[in-house]
Design an enzyme around this catalytic site. Structure first.
Site, mmCIF file in Angstrom:
data_model
loop_
_atom_site.group_PDB
_atom_site.id
_atom_site.type_symbol
_atom_site.label_atom_id
_atom_site.label_comp_id
_atom_site.label_asym_id
_atom_site.label_seq_id
_atom_site.Cartn_x
_atom_site.Cartn_y
_atom_site.Cartn_z
ATOM 1 N N GLU C 78 5.318 2.730 11.396
ATOM 2 C CA GLU C 78 6.130 3.424 10.398
ATOM 3 C C GLU C 78 5.994 4.280 11.408
ATOM 4 O OE1 GLU C 78 6.607 4.127 6.325
ATOM 5 O OE2 GLU C 78 4.262 4.712 6.736
ATOM 6 N N HIS C 97 2.328 11.505 8.756
ATOM 7 C CA HIS C 97 3.558 11.478 7.873
ATOM 8 C C HIS C 97 2.044 10.840 7.349
ATOM 9 C CE1 HIS C 97 5.299 9.194 5.852
ATOM 10 N NE2 HIS C 97 4.551 7.312 5.749
ATOM 11 N N HIS C 99 0.731 10.184 2.077
ATOM 12 C CA HIS C 99 1.503 9.736 0.875
ATOM 13 C C HIS C 99 -0.328 10.630 -0.339
ATOM 14 C CE1 HIS C 99 0.580 6.383 3.198
ATOM 15 N NE2 HIS C 99 2.517 6.975 3.168
ATOM 16 N N HIS C 167 7.718 7.607 -2.416
ATOM 17 C CA HIS C 167 6.177 7.403 -1.327
ATOM 18 C C HIS C 167 5.850 7.973 -0.611
ATOM 19 C CE1 HIS C 167 7.153 5.836 2.997
ATOM 20 N NE2 HIS C 167 6.046 6.272 3.402
#
Lengths: 271, 271, 271, 271
Positions: C78, C97, C99, C167
């Site tokens: 990603e 980034h 989660h 996500h």
């Protein structure tokens, strides 16, 4: 359960630390066991946090919750919880009083804990409530008088656990290990029940399932597996209790005539 | 509480680390204690996270929150919280300002925290709210001006805790240990209250129970037991504060004339 | 932020591990920083869990997310998230980034995160949502194509954070430390907001408070205090990154002509 | 997945400990893998808590869940869960039965778990329920009879997970690592879903997203990254399994004719 006093004292220190390490007990709360050869006495540490208990901290009490030897250390204020339950329930071999985070919300919201998964079956079909205020009005909520202890023991009745409103819980066991299992599983059960509640509702086990699940958790296989697991976790945290100091051990290894009064002895044996 | 400056500084470093380790304080928040021999001064660490505080980090301040000696280190921006409360409350010996995770939801939802279990009784019957925006409009929410500190102290009034909307809480104690107990127990209380709320409602203690529970938790037995427990946990984590460096200790052991101004002294002594 | 490549690589490894240790990142998620002397490049580790990142794992990429040197190791799938945001936002110096468990419930329930306490002010007044399905239909939800990365960067706009439905989240910073603070504080903010929600409702900061709180958290005092705290926690866990291997360090200390294409360079410098 | 028996036994011990350390398994629960060269057998530890499993604890079973060699140790009572699923599903290479805290609330409230984030996609579009009481009435809720195991396997059908009401969950994998990922991700997914529920509602992934996310998580890059992460965490906790004792290893390294009965062999090969 060991029938040897020295081994039982070692196991009681370990039980204190396991319950401290697994989040049932913190700075407060306490665990006792009935004396292995004299049912009119019980063993309970001096006033100290359970995760710190050593064999040398453990004292003998009569069922009136008086120390057998004149104590040189501070005692738990709430020891009548233990004495009064041992008096009322001859089947009870171990007692734990705690304020576990998983259980407190139910003591605050006055919502019953019901067994919602198989390991929760060990707590029995019903857990009664006790409100110290009903009988004793405004107190500091500690259970320190004989009549308070007896009132709590009456509320417990033949159950395994009693929830004390705005305070905590008291759990009893058929042995020390049985007590440790119940104390830990009631916390897991309460946690899952509360979280199930946020999803909708929490259905309890069927009554027949509760009875069978309780029988199951008296079998040695599961008890031993769990005990090894909790002991390993304690050891990994570097928190195993030290051995008893040899001086004290030597002194205790000599059998001594019981100093229990005839009245205490009668009480203990009558049940 | 030690009346000796060196011992009190050691205890303050330990109190900072205990509150850091027990989840009350994180990178931010701070703890102070009133000077043991000069009520017109207080002791507060330099700007540093509480879990890292060493005795050498601790500085003396006047009640106007000015450092007594010209500082060579960065200071906490919000020290007026401490100075203004010591000015307003001669009974307060220690202050903690924090943003504990257990308390924040109540500061966000503007829902009062009420004592729901016996250890929660130590926070008192009522915890007032303070909204910095009411009096000062848009700010960065830090309490850095004397008038902000005084406004907060007024909101605290004679209570033990004040909740600061969208910010955190400030707790006061009759001693450093009393403060540590209250700071930890208010977090436990808030946690149980929130979770009881998901089950239904949370009933507070009776007013008479609150008063008696608070008296109880000023007794040494419980305080000492809890302090030993938290210290042991800190030690097991390898996080005990180092001793004061001998150079500094030597320097401080020589009594020095106070550099506090007459005006500061008046303020400190007037209350 | 260090303007020296070696120091910045060291700081990036540390930032990865801090975010891994503080619960923002787990096995997945990634953190990058813009190249200190070439705005047309960024630094991002090879495909590895953040808590394991070492300086030697860190690679240089063009803003098209192509590795500058032919890689011998697996790359994050990603990485276009990083390249596309650096292309679109010349003010952004670092990207994360993740989660995180605290943020995911909002990405699942599609409920906006709003700043509810002063440290949450650093995330800005509004956090937009991005639903990959809107533009790209059924995918495995990974952002791997340039057009997916550009779409995400458009949704981010001039904000500090974008929530990716079903996500996770992507956070940007004005420096690596600013990014770490924001990434941790958005998690705390989300946690308090969710828990406030169970008590009733969660009121956000006033817009003027948000602006002032954000200015505050660019000041060095708070940033340094928090960074020392998180580093200490990482060190206490024995998880500090190793130093760069000397061979690699020697090789890198020789300045090399950039292999970035003229087009990439234009892009990087244009913004 | 290693096709070498010794390596697979090592991996199975590691898988047990990873699932124990990541909070999927506690004192109870168990993990098995199908025999690498004989599909009519499976490998499962003796009755012991997963975090304690060593290679020497691992035994071979036929698909009727009988130990291949007469055992000298206690066996898991619920091993029919494993045998019956391996009989019913030739595609299943590994099985985990657990009572994870994240999943239990759904087993208590009888609310379905649905994939709500990309990593949750690996659990598939639908997770069926199984209520032992429907077919077997009051039991202690353990799955110990062949017919109970077969009933559970039927409820599982072609799915990846089956939720057992008032009990726990059983997860299957296409390999041991696939199983570990699924077991951990279903817990994360359940946690986010429950918390999203407190914010409003939890929207699942689109069916096409679920299919693509599941394909994604069979790719080696992500699996290897996660495995390295969990192994590192286990190692940091000092909890890696010991190597197999050399005596046992020597004995096992000699290939032996299978003692499986013709009937068992047929069963294993038929699927």
């Amino acid at each position: 359960m060991p029938d040897n006093l020295t081994d039982l004292i070692t196991e009681l220190a370990l039980a204190n630390r396991i319950l401290g390490h697994e989040g049932v007990l913190d700075a407060f709360g306490h665990v006792s066991v009935r004396h292995p050869s004299d049912p009119g006495r019980y063993l309970l540490p001096r006033s100290r946090s359970p995760l710190l208990i050593e064999p040398d901290d453990i004292l003998e009490y009569t069922l009136d919750s008086e120390p057998v030897k004149p104590p040189k250390v501070a005692l738990y204020a709430e020891r009548v919880i233990h004495g009064c339950i041992y008096q009322a329930r001859s089947d009870v071999m171990a007692v734990c009083h705690h304020h576990a985070a998983a259980v407190l919300p139910f003591c605050v919201a006055e919502k019953p804990i019901v067994p919602v998964f198989h390991l929760g079956g060990t707590i029995g079909e019903e857990i009664p409530f006790w409100d110290q205020h009903d009988e004793f009005g405004d107190t500091n909520l500690l259970v320190v008088k004989q009549e308070e202890g007896r009132s709590l023991a009456r509320a417990l009745g033949q159950h395994s656990v009693v929830l004390m409103l705005r305070h905590g819980a008291t759990v009893v066991g058929r042995s020390l290990k049985d007590l440790v299992l119940r104390s830990i599983f009631i916390c897991q059960n309460a946690e899952y029940q509360l979280r199930a509640h946020t999803l909708g509702s929490a259905s309890p086990l069927y009554p027949g399932e509760i009875r069978q699940a309780d029988v199951l958790h008296q079998q040695r296989a599961g008890v031993d597996r769990a005990w090894e697991y909790w002991s390993m976790r304690l050891e990994a945290a570097g928190a195993m209790p030290p051995r008893r100091s040899s001086a004290k051990a030597a002194r205790r290894s000599v059998p001594k005539p019981s100093r229990v009064t005839p009245r205490e002895r009668r009480k203990g044996r009558r049940r």
